[in-house]
Design an enzyme around this catalytic site. Sequence first.
Site, short mmCIF file in Angstrom:
data_model
loop_
_atom_site.label_atom_id
_atom_site.label_comp_id
_atom_site.label_asym_id
_atom_site.label_seq_id
_atom_site.Cartn_x
_atom_site.Cartn_y
_atom_site.Cartn_z
N SER A 171 0.87 -1.18 0.00
CA SER A 171 0.00 0.00 0.00
C SER A 171 0.90 1.23 0.00
O SER A 171 1.85 1.30 -0.76
CB SER A 171 -0.93 -0.03 1.22
OG SER A 171 -1.74 1.11 1.25
N TYR A 214 -4.12 8.42 -6.36
CA TYR A 214 -3.14 7.59 -5.65
C TYR A 214 -3.65 7.27 -4.25
O TYR A 214 -3.60 6.12 -3.80
CB TYR A 214 -1.79 8.31 -5.59
CG TYR A 214 -0.68 7.46 -5.05
CD1 TYR A 214 -0.06 6.51 -5.86
CD2 TYR A 214 -0.22 7.62 -3.75
CE1 TYR A 214 0.98 5.73 -5.37
CE2 TYR A 214 0.82 6.85 -3.25
CZ TYR A 214 1.41 5.91 -4.07
OH TYR A 214 2.44 5.14 -3.58
N LYS A 272 -4.53 3.50 -2.85
CA LYS A 272 -3.81 2.90 -1.73
C LYS A 272 -4.73 2.66 -0.53
O LYS A 272 -4.53 1.69 0.22
CB LYS A 272 -2.59 3.73 -1.37
CG LYS A 272 -1.53 3.74 -2.49
CD LYS A 272 -1.14 2.33 -2.92
CE LYS A 272 -0.06 2.31 -3.98
NZ LYS A 272 0.39 0.97 -4.30
#
Length: 180
Positions: free
Chosen positions: A69, A83, A87
């Site tokens: 992650s 992003y 994650k």
Amino acid sequence: MYNHLGSITDPVAVNNAALTPDDKPAAEFDEAYWHRLISVDLTGTALCMKYELQQMLKQGKGGSIINISSVSGFRPQPNNIAYVAAKHGVVGMTKVAAMENGPHNIRVNSVAPGAIDTPMLRGALDQFGFTAEEYAPQLSLLNRFGQPNEIAQASLWLASDAASYITGTTIHADAGYTSR
């Protein structure tokens, strides 16, 4: 296989996919880049995990899956909505897969790296005009960037028998970044 962290006796898979974080505010994000980043970072990880789980279930010997992650999944920064979303998603998928597959002795965990000295990080530093020396203290209580082998060691430990009672969690390999 044996390493200094313990033996690894079960099948192991590590899913590590990332594109350079986006760089626009939420009101202006690039939709094409959103789709590309989500496709690689989130969907790619999900598909790898799907087929790894199917194989581990078929073999019936248990296993360990480690998803990479990011600290951005826990401490988001502005201007990288895709992003951060991807994650966060990796952390959520990790928890669901751990819940579903624990009864089959398949452990699923994640590692959330902080600022790791990679070409992706160096490119971002160049893009924003920072040097490693001036930016590292903002991202690390240790005043340095992490090294890729440090993330590999965290992943190896999670894969090893030394972590046989750990599933559904995330190790923050971030030099204290998320503790602030």
